[in-house]
Scaffold this motif. Structure first.
Motif, mmCIF file in Angstrom:
data_model
loop_
_atom_site.group_PDB
_atom_site.id
_atom_site.type_symbol
_atom_site.label_atom_id
_atom_site.label_comp_id
_atom_site.label_asym_id
_atom_site.label_seq_id
_atom_site.Cartn_x
_atom_site.Cartn_y
_atom_site.Cartn_z
ATOM 1 N N ARG A 1 -0.143 52.434 53.360
ATOM 2 C CA ARG A 1 -1.522 53.191 52.947
ATOM 3 C C ARG A 1 -1.345 53.190 51.456
ATOM 4 O O ARG A 1 -2.450 53.258 50.755
ATOM 5 N N PHE A 2 -0.225 53.158 50.680
ATOM 6 C CA PHE A 2 -0.110 53.285 49.422
ATOM 7 C C PHE A 2 0.898 52.125 48.769
ATOM 8 O O PHE A 2 1.537 51.643 49.502
ATOM 9 N N ASN A 3 0.496 51.830 47.378
ATOM 10 C CA ASN A 3 1.248 50.792 46.687
ATOM 11 C C ASN A 3 2.211 51.418 46.104
ATOM 12 O O ASN A 3 2.302 52.773 45.982
ATOM 13 N N GLY A 4 3.150 50.810 45.421
ATOM 14 C CA GLY A 4 4.471 51.326 44.786
ATOM 15 C C GLY A 4 4.167 52.650 43.665
ATOM 16 O O GLY A 4 4.827 53.433 43.943
ATOM 17 N N GLY A 5 2.881 52.334 42.928
ATOM 18 C CA GLY A 5 2.948 53.441 41.721
ATOM 19 C C GLY A 5 1.704 54.232 42.230
ATOM 20 O O GLY A 5 1.531 55.395 41.363
ATOM 21 N N ASP A 6 1.281 54.415 43.483
ATOM 22 C CA ASP A 6 0.306 55.163 43.820
ATOM 23 C C ASP A 6 0.669 56.644 43.969
ATOM 24 O O ASP A 6 -0.031 57.454 43.459
ATOM 25 N N LEU A 7 1.800 57.006 44.577
ATOM 26 C CA LEU A 7 2.260 58.294 44.587
ATOM 27 C C LEU A 7 2.429 58.927 42.972
ATOM 28 O O LEU A 7 1.986 60.074 42.767
ATOM 29 N N ILE B 1 -0.907 59.744 41.759
ATOM 30 C CA ILE B 1 -1.659 60.807 42.048
ATOM 31 C C ILE B 1 -0.916 62.272 41.828
ATOM 32 O O ILE B 1 -1.514 63.188 41.117
ATOM 33 N N LEU B 2 0.412 62.029 41.415
ATOM 34 C CA LEU B 2 1.135 63.320 41.069
ATOM 35 C C LEU B 2 0.762 63.387 39.316
ATOM 36 O O LEU B 2 0.557 64.653 39.007
ATOM 37 N N ASP B 3 1.075 62.590 38.704
ATOM 38 C CA ASP B 3 0.249 62.736 37.191
ATOM 39 C C ASP B 3 -0.786 63.177 37.284
ATOM 40 O O ASP B 3 -1.150 64.074 36.263
ATOM 41 N N HIS B 4 -1.758 62.791 38.034
ATOM 42 C CA HIS B 4 -3.235 63.258 37.934
ATOM 43 C C HIS B 4 -3.345 64.671 38.139
ATOM 44 O O HIS B 4 -3.913 65.509 37.633
ATOM 45 N N GLN B 5 -2.685 65.321 39.347
ATOM 46 C CA GLN B 5 -2.427 66.769 39.643
ATOM 47 C C GLN B 5 -1.677 67.620 38.441
ATOM 48 O O GLN B 5 -2.246 68.553 37.993
ATOM 49 N N PHE C 1 -1.491 66.739 35.146
ATOM 50 C CA PHE C 1 -2.352 66.846 33.992
ATOM 51 C C PHE C 1 -3.776 67.128 33.714
ATOM 52 O O PHE C 1 -4.390 67.693 32.935
ATOM 53 N N HIS C 2 -4.529 67.017 35.064
ATOM 54 C CA HIS C 2 -5.877 67.264 35.088
ATOM 55 C C HIS C 2 -5.972 68.782 36.005
ATOM 56 O O HIS C 2 -7.125 69.041 35.663
ATOM 57 N N ASP C 3 -5.484 68.659 36.929
ATOM 58 C CA ASP C 3 -5.574 69.903 37.830
ATOM 59 C C ASP C 3 -5.096 71.008 37.518
ATOM 60 O O ASP C 3 -5.212 72.100 37.950
ATOM 61 N N GLY C 4 -3.925 70.847 36.512
ATOM 62 C CA GLY C 4 -2.935 72.091 36.230
ATOM 63 C C GLY C 4 -2.013 72.303 37.575
ATOM 64 O O GLY C 4 -2.134 71.774 38.269
ATOM 65 N N PRO C 5 -1.081 73.078 37.009
ATOM 66 C CA PRO C 5 -0.084 73.407 38.159
ATOM 67 C C PRO C 5 -0.590 74.034 39.219
ATOM 68 O O PRO C 5 -1.569 74.912 39.168
ATOM 69 N N ALA C 6 -0.328 73.526 40.451
ATOM 70 C CA ALA C 6 -0.597 74.403 41.566
ATOM 71 C C ALA C 6 0.345 75.543 41.964
ATOM 72 O O ALA C 6 1.277 75.670 41.690
ATOM 73 N N THR C 7 -0.538 76.723 42.527
ATOM 74 C CA THR C 7 0.388 77.712 43.021
ATOM 75 C C THR C 7 0.509 77.511 44.554
ATOM 76 O O THR C 7 -0.586 77.073 45.200
ATOM 77 N N ALA C 8 1.641 78.017 45.080
ATOM 78 C CA ALA C 8 1.749 77.962 46.507
ATOM 79 C C ALA C 8 1.129 78.637 47.071
ATOM 80 O O ALA C 8 0.446 79.835 46.635
ATOM 81 N N SER C 9 0.567 78.336 48.358
ATOM 82 C CA SER C 9 -0.403 79.259 49.496
ATOM 83 C C SER C 9 0.110 79.108 50.841
ATOM 84 O O SER C 9 0.635 77.895 51.153
#
Length: 51
Positions: free
Chosen positions: A4-10, A13-17, A19-27
């Motif tokens: 489902r994913f290529n080598g650099g996809d993960l 996704i993590l870089d986008h989260q 730098f764009h979404d900001g740090p997530a808080t646990a829930s």
């Protein structure tokens, strides 16, 4: 494994989260918002049907 994913996809996704979404808080989901159907459907399991 499922292909489902290529080598650099993960990493992408993590870089986008990060730098764009900001740090997530646990829930955590509470009992009032659970997606689990519960165990009521198992209440008659193992019982013989009335004859």
């Amino acid at each position: 494994m499922a292909g489902r994913f290529n080598g650099g996809d993960l990493r992408s996704i993590l870089d986008h989260q990060l730098f764009h979404d900001g740090p997530a808080t646990a829930s955590r989901a509470g009992e009032e918002h659970s997606l689990q159907p519960g165990t009521g459907g198992w209440s008659g399991f193992g019982r013989r049907p009335p004859s």
